[in-house]
Design a protein around this motif. Structure first.
Motif, short mmCIF file in Angstrom:
data_model
loop_
_atom_site.label_atom_id
_atom_site.label_comp_id
_atom_site.label_asym_id
_atom_site.label_seq_id
_atom_site.Cartn_x
_atom_site.Cartn_y
_atom_site.Cartn_z
N SER A 154 32.75 101.92 -32.53
CA SER A 154 31.70 101.81 -31.89
C SER A 154 31.46 100.68 -30.83
O SER A 154 32.29 99.84 -31.06
CB SER A 154 30.29 101.41 -32.84
OG SER A 154 29.32 101.08 -32.29
N ALA A 183 26.71 96.90 -38.17
CA ALA A 183 25.59 96.96 -39.12
C ALA A 183 25.21 98.21 -39.66
O ALA A 183 24.72 98.26 -40.81
CB ALA A 183 24.48 96.08 -38.63
N SER A 184 25.25 99.32 -39.02
CA SER A 184 24.78 100.60 -39.55
C SER A 184 25.68 101.33 -40.49
O SER A 184 25.65 102.59 -40.66
CB SER A 184 24.33 101.61 -38.27
OG SER A 184 25.34 101.83 -37.39
N ASN A 219 27.60 103.09 -43.19
CA ASN A 219 27.18 103.50 -44.61
C ASN A 219 28.02 103.21 -45.84
O ASN A 219 29.25 103.56 -45.38
CB ASN A 219 26.81 104.91 -44.74
CG ASN A 219 26.20 105.41 -45.82
OD1 ASN A 219 26.35 105.12 -46.86
ND2 ASN A 219 24.99 106.30 -45.64
N GLU A 226 25.12 89.59 -38.48
CA GLU A 226 25.39 90.97 -38.69
C GLU A 226 26.73 91.06 -39.66
O GLU A 226 26.81 91.78 -40.51
CB GLU A 226 25.27 91.77 -37.33
CG GLU A 226 23.91 91.97 -37.10
CD GLU A 226 23.54 90.53 -36.03
OE1 GLU A 226 24.57 89.83 -35.90
OE2 GLU A 226 22.55 90.73 -35.86
#
Length: 217
Positions: A75, A80-81, A83, A115
């Motif tokens: 990314s 932070a996203s 899963n 983060e």
């Protein structure tokens, strides 16, 4: 240590498993061992996404030998996203008992962000739930690395309550309450026995307190 790396698409999602040679499936004795391997992988995978963050999970067996290295996310933004279900999927499949989180900072500064720390906190708790222990998080660049364990950050995150499931938090408080009650009871017993001038050794055996603790009563 000769490298023999390759990547192959996962059958689910964007993840890719890094193929290691037999020479690379060695026992890990510390953060530097992981860094030396991950630096080589980073140099290779920079061809895939220049300027992007790469997030890997490294799975280990009980002998601390590497079972797999998986590129979980790629990314241009922060991680932070990610899963936890996807990140731990390979660990469960490969029967790993420990994992190490690794990601790079394209700019070269390996200082952990808020983060980065929050993600580590989240994964520590997810690992406890899944019975796969997270043992470190490395931020790497081409020249250096930051180990959450070596810097002391990891120890602080291990006692964090931010990502603990509510029922687990209740269990912890209940256990701490029970321990506190048991300790108070032991102190009361020890004080009563001490007043009767009973041997400190016998008091220690009866109450479970140490001789030093009894002397201070």
């Amino acid at each position: 240590m000769a490298a023999a790396f390759g990547v192959s698409p996962s059958t689910k999602g964007p993840a890719m498993e890094v193929k290691l040679s037999k020479q690379q499936k060695v026992a890990v004795n510390g953060a530097e061992d992981i860094y030396l391997i991950m630096r080589q992988i980073l140099r290779r995978e920079n061809k895939i996404g220049q300027g992007q963050e790469h997030f890997w999970m490294v799975g280990l067996n009980q002998a601390n030998k590497i079972l797999y290295i998986e590129l979980v996310a790629l990314s241009s933004t922060n991680m932070a996203s990610i899963n936890p279900r996807e990140a731990f999927r390979m660990a469960i499949y490969k029967l790993a008992v420990q994992v190490i989180m690794v990601h790079n900072h394209p700019g070269g500064d390996v200082t952990p962000s808020y983060e980065d720390q929050d993600l580590t906190d989240h994964f520590i708790q997810a690992g406890k739930f899944l019975k796969v222990e997270v043992i470190d998080h490395l931020i790497v660049s081409d020249e250096t690395y930051h180990s959450f364990v070596d810097s002391g950050i990891f120890k602080k995150l291990q006692v964090s309550e931010r990502w603990i499931l509510p029922y687990k938090l209740k269990e912890r408080y209940r256990e701490e309450g029970l321990r506190e009650g048991e300790e108070k009871k032991a102190i009361e017993i020890a004080k009563a026995m001490k007043q009767k001038e009973i041997s400190i050794t016998i008091i220690a055996e009866t109450s479970g307190l140490s001789i030093e603790e009894i002397k201070e009563l």
